[in-house]
Scaffold this motif. Sequence first.
Motif, PDB file in Angstrom:
ATOM      1  N   PHE A  69     -40.850 -12.375 -14.840  1.00  0.00           N
ATOM      2  CA  PHE A  69     -40.344 -11.408 -13.861  1.00  0.00           C
ATOM      3  C   PHE A  69     -41.371 -10.297 -13.677  1.00  0.00           C
ATOM      4  O   PHE A  69     -42.122  -9.980 -14.598  1.00  0.00           O
ATOM      5  CB  PHE A  69     -38.998 -10.808 -14.307  1.00  0.00           C
ATOM      6  CG  PHE A  69     -39.048 -10.088 -15.630  1.00  0.00           C
ATOM      7  CD1 PHE A  69     -39.317  -8.719 -15.684  1.00  0.00           C
ATOM      8  CD2 PHE A  69     -38.823 -10.767 -16.822  1.00  0.00           C
ATOM      9  CE1 PHE A  69     -39.365  -8.051 -16.900  1.00  0.00           C
ATOM     10  CE2 PHE A  69     -38.872 -10.104 -18.043  1.00  0.00           C
ATOM     11  CZ  PHE A  69     -39.141  -8.746 -18.087  1.00  0.00           C
ATOM     12  N   PRO A  70     -41.429  -9.706 -12.483  1.00  0.00           N
ATOM     13  CA  PRO A  70     -42.314  -8.556 -12.277  1.00  0.00           C
ATOM     14  C   PRO A  70     -41.700  -7.301 -12.880  1.00  0.00           C
ATOM     15  O   PRO A  70     -40.503  -7.259 -13.180  1.00  0.00           O
ATOM     16  CB  PRO A  70     -42.388  -8.442 -10.746  1.00  0.00           C
ATOM     17  CG  PRO A  70     -41.071  -8.983 -10.285  1.00  0.00           C
ATOM     18  CD  PRO A  70     -40.717 -10.087 -11.257  1.00  0.00           C
ATOM     19  N   ARG A  71     -42.495  -6.288 -13.041  1.00  0.00           N
ATOM     20  CA  ARG A  71     -41.966  -5.012 -13.533  1.00  0.00           C
ATOM     21  C   ARG A  71     -40.945  -4.451 -12.543  1.00  0.00           C
ATOM     22  O   ARG A  71     -41.176  -4.469 -11.337  1.00  0.00           O
ATOM     23  CB  ARG A  71     -43.099  -3.989 -13.710  1.00  0.00           C
ATOM     24  CG  ARG A  71     -44.038  -4.315 -14.854  1.00  0.00           C
ATOM     25  CD  ARG A  71     -45.006  -3.190 -15.123  1.00  0.00           C
ATOM     26  NE  ARG A  71     -45.874  -3.535 -16.236  1.00  0.00           N
ATOM     27  CZ  ARG A  71     -45.547  -3.414 -17.519  1.00  0.00           C
ATOM     28  NH1 ARG A  71     -44.353  -2.927 -17.834  1.00  0.00           N
ATOM     29  NH2 ARG A  71     -46.375  -3.763 -18.473  1.00  0.00           N
ATOM     30  N   PRO A  72     -39.826  -3.960 -13.043  1.00  0.00           N
ATOM     31  CA  PRO A  72     -38.843  -3.345 -12.136  1.00  0.00           C
ATOM     32  C   PRO A  72     -39.420  -2.092 -11.481  1.00  0.00           C
ATOM     33  O   PRO A  72     -40.201  -1.349 -12.078  1.00  0.00           O
ATOM     34  CB  PRO A  72     -37.682  -2.984 -13.064  1.00  0.00           C
ATOM     35  CG  PRO A  72     -37.886  -3.794 -14.297  1.00  0.00           C
ATOM     36  CD  PRO A  72     -39.363  -3.979 -14.433  1.00  0.00           C
ATOM     37  N   ASP A  73     -39.027  -1.877 -10.249  1.00  0.00           N
ATOM     38  CA  ASP A  73     -39.403  -0.695  -9.478  1.00  0.00           C
ATOM     39  C   ASP A  73     -38.221   0.275  -9.529  1.00  0.00           C
ATOM     40  O   ASP A  73     -37.104  -0.074  -9.136  1.00  0.00           O
ATOM     41  CB  ASP A  73     -39.699  -1.119  -8.039  1.00  0.00           C
ATOM     42  CG  ASP A  73     -40.052   0.039  -7.121  1.00  0.00           C
ATOM     43  OD1 ASP A  73     -39.923   1.205  -7.530  1.00  0.00           O
ATOM     44  OD2 ASP A  73     -40.451  -0.232  -5.975  1.00  0.00           O
TER      45      ASP A  73
END
Length: 312
Positions: A87-91
């Motif tokens: 997963f990408p880093r949460p914004d």
Amino acid sequence: MRYFLSLIVCLFSIQLTNAAEPLELVQKSQRILFLGDSITASGGYIAHFDAWLVAQRWDKTPTVINCGLPSETISGLSEDGHAGGKFPRPDLFERLDRVLALTKPDLVFACYGINCGIYQPFDETRFSKYQEGWKKLKEKVEMAGCQLIIITPPFYDDLRSPKKDFSYNEVLDRYSDWLVKQRDKSWTVIDLHSAMTAAVKKQRETDPKFTLQPDGVHPNGDGHWVMAQQLIAALGDKDVLAAKSPADFFAAKKLPAAAVPLINQRLNLLRDSYVGTAGHLRPGVAKGLPVEEARQKADELTAKIKDLLARE
């Protein structure tokens, strides 16, 4: 060791231009929200801050709500293959509006930066995204009728991290310096980064292997105490900078030792509930209880804490 650290932080602590202002903001607040990444989500420094509030014995003690989320950035950036590509880093801004609407804070503390440079050399584009993120957060917080207190990013331990041909902590120096300069625009900024960096540097004069972050990023117990010292000192209580340990500091404040685990339990209970209920895109985070149930249990813990204070 903690006493020596306290003396170091006392020597190198950089205080706010107007030290009374943060205290006034806190005293006027009913609900205080903390935003940040995994360091905030773990809650150590916030628990010390919450314990300090309880120890003040004000007529109304603000409710502290920790909505930190692991891996999160304020820049909206994520490195390729983060978390093994899972997963990408949460914004932050994917969830911010929901968090503010759910928690309804009067005051927001926010600490971001250690993830926002993506652990890469300094880059103007990444830095610009970081600056834009803070401006956007400030605007959204104020539009919601809240006040914002910014905490500069923690120290990053280059010696404990995977070998790099550059200093990532020096990248964070630049991020922190920019935030501190925003005081000229009436931003309220607590400079954690400089004090934490100085504390480690001083300690390594006699102990080259000393660290507050065994993995380079996440503070241990002493590291969270150094972070909490800066918050509490910025509120005007400078005694914290010379305290031998959290236990000694709170004993001097006549906070019953039995109250500390109850404060931690309440903080974690509300964190899991509010973070889970507001929703986010970060896998692997406990959802927690429904908000009303969590609030009820938190009220029960608050009653126990008040009972302990009354006996003191």
